[in-house]
Design a protein around this motif. Structure first.
Motif, short mmCIF file in Angstrom:
data_model
loop_
_atom_site.label_atom_id
_atom_site.label_comp_id
_atom_site.label_asym_id
_atom_site.label_seq_id
_atom_site.Cartn_x
_atom_site.Cartn_y
_atom_site.Cartn_z
N ARG A 117 0.84 -1.21 0.00
CA ARG A 117 0.00 0.00 0.00
C ARG A 117 0.87 1.25 0.00
O ARG A 117 0.61 2.21 -0.74
CB ARG A 117 -0.94 0.00 1.22
N THR A 118 1.92 1.24 0.80
CA THR A 118 2.83 2.38 0.85
C THR A 118 3.47 2.62 -0.52
O THR A 118 3.55 3.76 -0.98
CB THR A 118 3.92 2.14 1.91
N LEU A 119 3.91 1.55 -1.17
CA LEU A 119 4.54 1.69 -2.48
C LEU A 119 3.54 2.14 -3.54
O LEU A 119 3.89 2.93 -4.42
CB LEU A 119 5.21 0.39 -2.90
N LEU A 120 2.32 1.66 -3.47
CA LEU A 120 1.29 2.11 -4.42
C LEU A 120 0.99 3.59 -4.23
O LEU A 120 0.75 4.32 -5.19
CB LEU A 120 0.01 1.29 -4.26
N GLN A 121 1.01 4.03 -2.98
CA GLN A 121 0.71 5.42 -2.67
C GLN A 121 1.86 6.35 -3.05
O GLN A 121 1.63 7.44 -3.56
CB GLN A 121 0.40 5.56 -1.17
N HIS A 122 3.11 5.92 -2.81
CA HIS A 122 4.26 6.82 -2.96
C HIS A 122 5.21 6.46 -4.09
O HIS A 122 6.09 7.26 -4.43
CB HIS A 122 5.05 6.89 -1.65
N GLY A 123 5.12 5.25 -4.62
CA GLY A 123 6.03 4.83 -5.68
C GLY A 123 7.15 3.95 -5.17
O GLY A 123 7.51 3.98 -3.99
N LEU A 124 7.73 3.19 -6.08
CA LEU A 124 8.75 2.20 -5.74
C LEU A 124 10.02 2.81 -5.15
O LEU A 124 10.66 2.24 -4.28
CB LEU A 124 9.11 1.38 -7.00
N LEU A 125 10.39 3.99 -5.59
CA LEU A 125 11.64 4.60 -5.14
C LEU A 125 11.46 5.63 -4.03
O LEU A 125 12.36 6.44 -3.78
CB LEU A 125 12.36 5.22 -6.34
N TRP A 126 10.32 5.59 -3.36
CA TRP A 126 10.08 6.54 -2.27
C TRP A 126 11.10 6.35 -1.16
O TRP A 126 11.49 5.23 -0.84
CB TRP A 126 8.66 6.36 -1.73
N ASP A 127 11.53 7.45 -0.55
CA ASP A 127 12.55 7.39 0.50
C ASP A 127 11.94 7.37 1.90
O ASP A 127 12.64 7.64 2.87
CB ASP A 127 13.54 8.54 0.36
N TYR A 128 10.66 7.05 2.02
CA TYR A 128 9.99 6.95 3.32
C TYR A 128 10.17 8.22 4.14
O TYR A 128 10.47 8.19 5.32
CB TYR A 128 10.46 5.72 4.10
N GLY A 129 10.00 9.35 3.49
CA GLY A 129 10.07 10.63 4.18
C GLY A 129 11.47 11.11 4.48
O GLY A 129 11.67 11.89 5.41
N GLY A 130 12.46 10.63 3.73
CA GLY A 130 13.82 11.13 3.91
C GLY A 130 14.76 10.20 4.64
O GLY A 130 15.83 10.65 5.07
N VAL A 131 14.42 8.92 4.79
CA VAL A 131 15.34 8.01 5.47
C VAL A 131 16.49 7.64 4.53
O VAL A 131 16.40 7.81 3.32
CB VAL A 131 14.63 6.72 5.97
N ALA B 122 15.21 2.49 3.49
CA ALA B 122 14.15 2.51 2.47
C ALA B 122 14.17 1.21 1.67
O ALA B 122 13.11 0.62 1.40
CB ALA B 122 14.31 3.72 1.56
N ALA B 123 15.35 0.74 1.31
CA ALA B 123 15.46 -0.51 0.55
C ALA B 123 14.97 -1.69 1.38
O ALA B 123 14.28 -2.58 0.88
CB ALA B 123 16.90 -0.73 0.10
N TYR B 124 15.31 -1.71 2.67
CA TYR B 124 14.86 -2.79 3.55
C TYR B 124 13.34 -2.80 3.64
O TYR B 124 12.71 -3.84 3.44
CB TYR B 124 15.49 -2.64 4.94
N TRP B 125 12.74 -1.64 3.92
CA TRP B 125 11.28 -1.60 4.04
C TRP B 125 10.61 -1.94 2.72
O TRP B 125 9.59 -2.63 2.70
CB TRP B 125 10.84 -0.23 4.55
N THR B 126 11.15 -1.49 1.62
CA THR B 126 10.59 -1.83 0.31
C THR B 126 10.69 -3.33 0.05
O THR B 126 9.74 -3.94 -0.47
CB THR B 126 11.29 -1.03 -0.81
N SER B 127 11.80 -3.94 0.43
CA SER B 127 11.98 -5.38 0.19
C SER B 127 10.95 -6.22 0.94
O SER B 127 10.62 -7.33 0.51
CB SER B 127 13.40 -5.81 0.58
N LEU B 128 10.43 -5.70 2.04
CA LEU B 128 9.44 -6.45 2.81
C LEU B 128 8.13 -6.65 2.03
O LEU B 128 7.36 -7.55 2.34
CB LEU B 128 9.17 -5.76 4.15
N THR B 129 7.92 -5.84 1.00
CA THR B 129 6.75 -6.01 0.13
C THR B 129 6.78 -7.39 -0.52
O THR B 129 5.74 -8.01 -0.73
CB THR B 129 6.73 -4.92 -0.96
N ILE B 130 7.97 -7.87 -0.84
CA ILE B 130 8.14 -9.19 -1.45
C ILE B 130 8.47 -10.25 -0.40
O ILE B 130 7.95 -11.37 -0.43
CB ILE B 130 9.28 -9.16 -2.51
N LEU B 131 9.36 -9.91 0.54
CA LEU B 131 9.82 -10.90 1.51
C LEU B 131 8.71 -11.42 2.42
O LEU B 131 8.64 -12.62 2.71
CB LEU B 131 10.96 -10.33 2.35
#
Length: 147
Positions: free
Chosen positions: A34-48, A53-62
């Protein structure tokens, strides 16, 4: 020589525990999606920083992958679940500690999102033995039983 007995059925408790784990992992994966759909695949989670950001994004698949492994390959899925939730909690607590102004760590670390992750981690650790109980009952080539 005696005839082989009936095929071993997975322990009901193990199936229930792994089902609860899988439901929690799928919920986490859905939140990340949901976060990636809302903000996009390369979103930096508000500047982290990019590793976070890569770890949190990877959890979408993991998260969903590990949920599936709990039933398809329990000997891999069970330790993977433990590793995933423990590293997630460690990462999120470290990130919270790093970002919190002096004296605010406990306030920030007790938000409902982080507390739910800690609760899930404690549940996983407390029930890992039950989950593992029938993990080795499958034989190579045998289809997993989901019920």
């Amino acid at each position: 020589m005696s005839a082989p007995g009936p095929k071993a059925r997975p322990d009901r408790g193990s199936t229930i525990v792994r089902s609860i784990w899988a439901a929690c992992l799928l919920t986490g994966g859905a939140n990340h999606a949901r976060t990636l759909l809302q903000h996009g695949l390369l979103w930096d989670y508000g500047g982290v920083a990019w590793p976070s950001a890569a770890y949190w994004t990877s959890l979408t698949i993991l998260d969903p992958l590990v949920a599936a492994l709990l039933f398809l390959r329990p000997k891999i899925g069970i330790p993977a679940t433990i590793l995933l939730i423990v590293t997630n909690v460690i990462h999120n607590l470290a990130k919270t500690a790093h970002d919190a102004p002096p004296g605010e760590f406990l306030t920030r670390a007790t938000n409902s999102y982080l507390l739910s992750q800690i609760g899930f981690m404690l549940f996983v650790l407390a029930t890992a033995r039950i989950a593992w109980k029938s993990a080795d009952e499958r034989r190579p080539g045998q289809r997993p039983r989901l019920g």
